[in-house]
Enzyme design. Structure first.
Site, short mmCIF file in Angstrom:
data_model
loop_
_atom_site.label_atom_id
_atom_site.label_comp_id
_atom_site.label_asym_id
_atom_site.label_seq_id
_atom_site.Cartn_x
_atom_site.Cartn_y
_atom_site.Cartn_z
N ARG A 240 -54.65 39.79 -10.36
CA ARG A 240 -55.53 38.94 -9.57
C ARG A 240 -56.49 39.80 -8.76
NH1 ARG A 240 -53.13 37.24 -5.67
NH2 ARG A 240 -51.00 37.90 -6.11
N HIS B 153 -45.55 28.52 -2.77
CA HIS B 153 -45.32 29.65 -3.67
C HIS B 153 -43.83 29.97 -3.65
CE1 HIS B 153 -46.45 34.09 -4.73
NE2 HIS B 153 -46.31 33.36 -5.80
N CYS C 275 -42.07 40.27 -6.04
CA CYS C 275 -40.97 40.63 -5.14
C CYS C 275 -39.64 40.08 -5.64
CB CYS C 275 -41.24 40.10 -3.73
SG CYS C 275 -42.52 41.01 -2.86
O1 SAT Z 1 -51.39 35.24 -10.03
S1 SAT Z 1 -50.67 35.66 -11.23
O2 SAT Z 1 -50.36 34.47 -12.01
O3 SAT Z 1 -51.51 36.58 -12.01
C1 SAT Z 1 -49.24 36.43 -10.85
C2 SAT Z 1 -48.96 36.55 -9.41
O4 SAT Z 1 -49.69 37.18 -8.68
O5 SAT Z 1 -47.91 36.01 -8.97
MN MN Z 2 -46.51 34.04 -7.89
#
Ligand code: SAT
Ligand code: MN
Length: 599
Positions: free
Chosen positions: A72, A243, A267
């Site tokens: 990302r 999340h 994590c």
């Molecule tokens: O955002 S992603 O789906 O690429 C993975 C993450 O950062 O948890």
């Molecule tokens: Mn995630």
């Protein structure tokens, strides 16, 4: 191909976008196996995918992205609400009209030489009252194939949409038009970093992404819709889009409790969600590994659904020891991205638990691995179907969701934060969620890995509005009349000793901590009051074999000096950012904790 819908708004949108991006063809996705196979074939033909050995890893493929497009991109991720105050200090705000003008310039003709795919998808079981529908337009067969795994794609979704159903328009392009006769030819298509945009228009409930083909930047149902846009919907409608993993915990007596847990990216959410307990008689099953949508049921409990249908998990460190259920889920039907390729046509990564077979290993950049750098990228991923996971819980697709008894917050913290402590109240729990810190991982490209940053509720990169308002929303949820609220806990598997080594073995041994959480929910746990909250009484958590009493004591130690420093940091470098949007209840919690620690 004619459109398989008469939904006027959807047809107009597809038309309008097609005129802007000028693709060679338009294809409506039906979510079928044949379509998935055609997407893979397109990627194979373009030299972007490598089939893995059909016996070792049936129906599985390896993709290598461009080295600039591996995670990302937080500083290219925008919340374009009309007022900067609606995005807040933790998001990149930009004026929606300015952004649209810039992006329209980039989108103009950007799908030349490519096919425009229209992907109708459902986050959550198709037709469920809590599911949300999105439609992603993309020019990437890789995205279509991944969306097939991560969401529910296809004709059933169009049926639910009918002629005027609500959907979130999600526009995505890799940002690499092809000249006539040009092909990708083995080069992962994407745009340079400063032309990448991951843009959210929360008021319009719309997503525009450009220039990246990777993960959360491109699979727009995940972070963009199910978290950034959904968090705004949740605020407006009185629920929570978080999340969080969701796990089902069953005691030796057969009593079930569901636990949700928020940790920053990379994590160990997937590992915790699929944990194999080391303590006799207990089981953990998986409902979700990344996102939870939680709404109050008629009985006042919070019910959670996993809006996804697959796992986009971090490969490095995944092994039969750390996560056997994930290893089984990826035995077949899996897309691997940026891992290493072995001489026998299989995948390999650091921490997989065994050496690669003899012969050449090709690293994630496509070069013969010289063993001087990592063979797999630190943020390399597997995309696997939830239904292929042996630990998947029977309830994982229940449209009613599962009742949540406990919420855990955590991060990677080498010091100060104990193995576990429990909030004294919902308000105290919201305070604990609001101050979560974690060492930064490789899941985002543009933040310094290794340093500790505040990541409230593990939502820092994913909250679609002002974080101060988000805190207030959590406090409001706690005031819902008749609510039977989950208990809130903070955990830290990552505390290190003076020798710099992790004190706690983690993985399956985390079941010892889950057992105490379960007991606290039942009212049978042995606990003590400490200045920072409720903690296990000495001996209430059995130490894993080989862990010394001294290590256990250190893991559960209340480090007053460390905490006072922590609170000073929260006050002067974190809470101060939110101005008058910071709820006074949280400042009261901060003051009270400081007073208890100083007493
Ligand atoms: O955002 S992603 O789906 O690429 C993975 C993450 O950062 O948890
Ligand atoms: Mn995630």
């Amino acid at each position: 191909m004619s459109a398989p819908t008469s939904h006027a708004k959807l047809l107009n949108w597809v038309d309008e976008i097609a005129q802007m991006v000028t693709p060679d063809a338009i294809q409506w996705c039906d979510g079928s196996q044949g379509e998935y196979d055609r997407m893979i074939q397109l990627a194979l033909d373009a030299g972007l995918a490598t089939p893995l050995d059909p016996v070792k890893r049936p129906n599985s493929y390896l993709f290598r992205s461009d080295p600039s497009d591996v995670a990302r991109v937080e500083n290219r991720t925008y919340i374009a609400s009309t007022s900067p105050d609606n995005a807040g200090p933790t998001n990149n705000w930009i004026d929606p009209e300015v952004l649209k003008t810039t992006m329209r310039g980039l989108y103009k003709g950007c799908m030349a030489g490519r096919t425009l795919f229209v992907i109708p998808f459902s986050m959550g079981p198709v037709g469920s009252p809590i599911a949300k529908i999105g439609v992603e337009i993309t020019d990437s067969p890789y995205v279509v194939a991944n969306m097939h795994i991560m969401t529910r794609v296809g004709s059933g979704v169009l049926k639910v949409l009918g002629t005027d159903g609500e959907f979130v328009p999600c526009l995505h392009s890799v940002g690499k038009p092809l000249a006539s006769g040009e092909a990708d030819n083995g080069v992962w298509p994407c745009a340079p970093l400063d032309l990448k945009y991951i843009s959210h228009f929360p008021e319009e409930r719309m997503i525009w992404a450009y220039g990246s083909g990777y993960g959360g930047n491109a699979l727009l149902g995940k972070k963009c819709l199910a978290l950034r846009i959904a968090s705004v919907q949740a605020r407006d409608e009185g629920w929570l889009a978080e999340h969080m993993l969701i796990l089902k915990l069953t005691s030796p007596q057969g009593k079930v409790r569901f636990v949700a847990a928020a940790f920053p990216s990379a994590c160990g959410k997937t590992n915790l969600a699929m944990l194999v307990p080391t303590i006799a008689g207990w089981t953990v099953e998986t409902v979700g590994d990344d996102i939870a949508w939680m709404k109050f049921g008629a009985d006042g409990q919070l019910y959670a659904i996993n809006p996804e249908a697959g796992f986009f998990g971090v490969a490095p460190g995944t092994s039969m020891k750390s996560n056997p259920n994930a290893m089984k889920a990826i035995e077949r039907d899996t897309i691997f991205t940026n891992v290493a390729l072995t001489s026998d046509g299989d995948v390999w990564w650091e921490g997989i638990g065994y050496d690669p077979p003899s012969g050449e290993v090709v690293d994630w950049k496509g070069k013969s691995w010289q063993r001087t750098e990592a063979a797999a990228h630190a943020n390399s991923r597997f995309t696997a179907r939830a239904k292929n996971c042996p630990a998947i819980a029977a309830e994982w697709q229940d449209p009613a969701g599962v009742p949540i008894s406990a919420i855990l917050f955590g991060g990677r913290r080498p010091g100060t934060i104990p193995l576990i402590h429990q909030a004294r109240s919902w308000q105290h729990g919201v305070f604990l969620g609001s101050i979560v810190g974690s060492e930064v991982t490789a899941a985002a490209l543009d933040v310094q890995a290794g340093t500790v940053r505040r990541d409230p509720f593990a939502m820092l990169p994913f909250c679609g509005y002002h974080m101060g308002d988000y805190f207030a929303h959590w406090l409001r949820i706690g005031e819902t009349p008749g609510a039977k609220l989950p208990k809130i806990f903070c955990v830290n598997w990552f505390r290190k000793g003076a020798d710099g080594k992790f004190l706690w073995p983690g993985y399956g041994e985390n079941s010892r901590v889950l057992k105490w959480v379960f007991e606290q929910c039942e009212g049978t746990g042995q606990s003590i009051e400490t200045p920072i909250g409720i903690m296990p009484a000495p001996g209430a958590i059995d130490a894993p074999v080989g862990l010394t009493n001294a290590a256990m004591a250190e893991l559960l130690d209340v480090n007053r000096a460390g905490w006072l420093q922590e609170l000073d940091d929260v006050r002067t470098k974190h809470y101060n950012k939110f101005g008058d949007k910071l709820p006074s209840a949280l400042v009261a919690e901060l003051d009270a904790l400081q007073a208890r620690l100083a007493a």
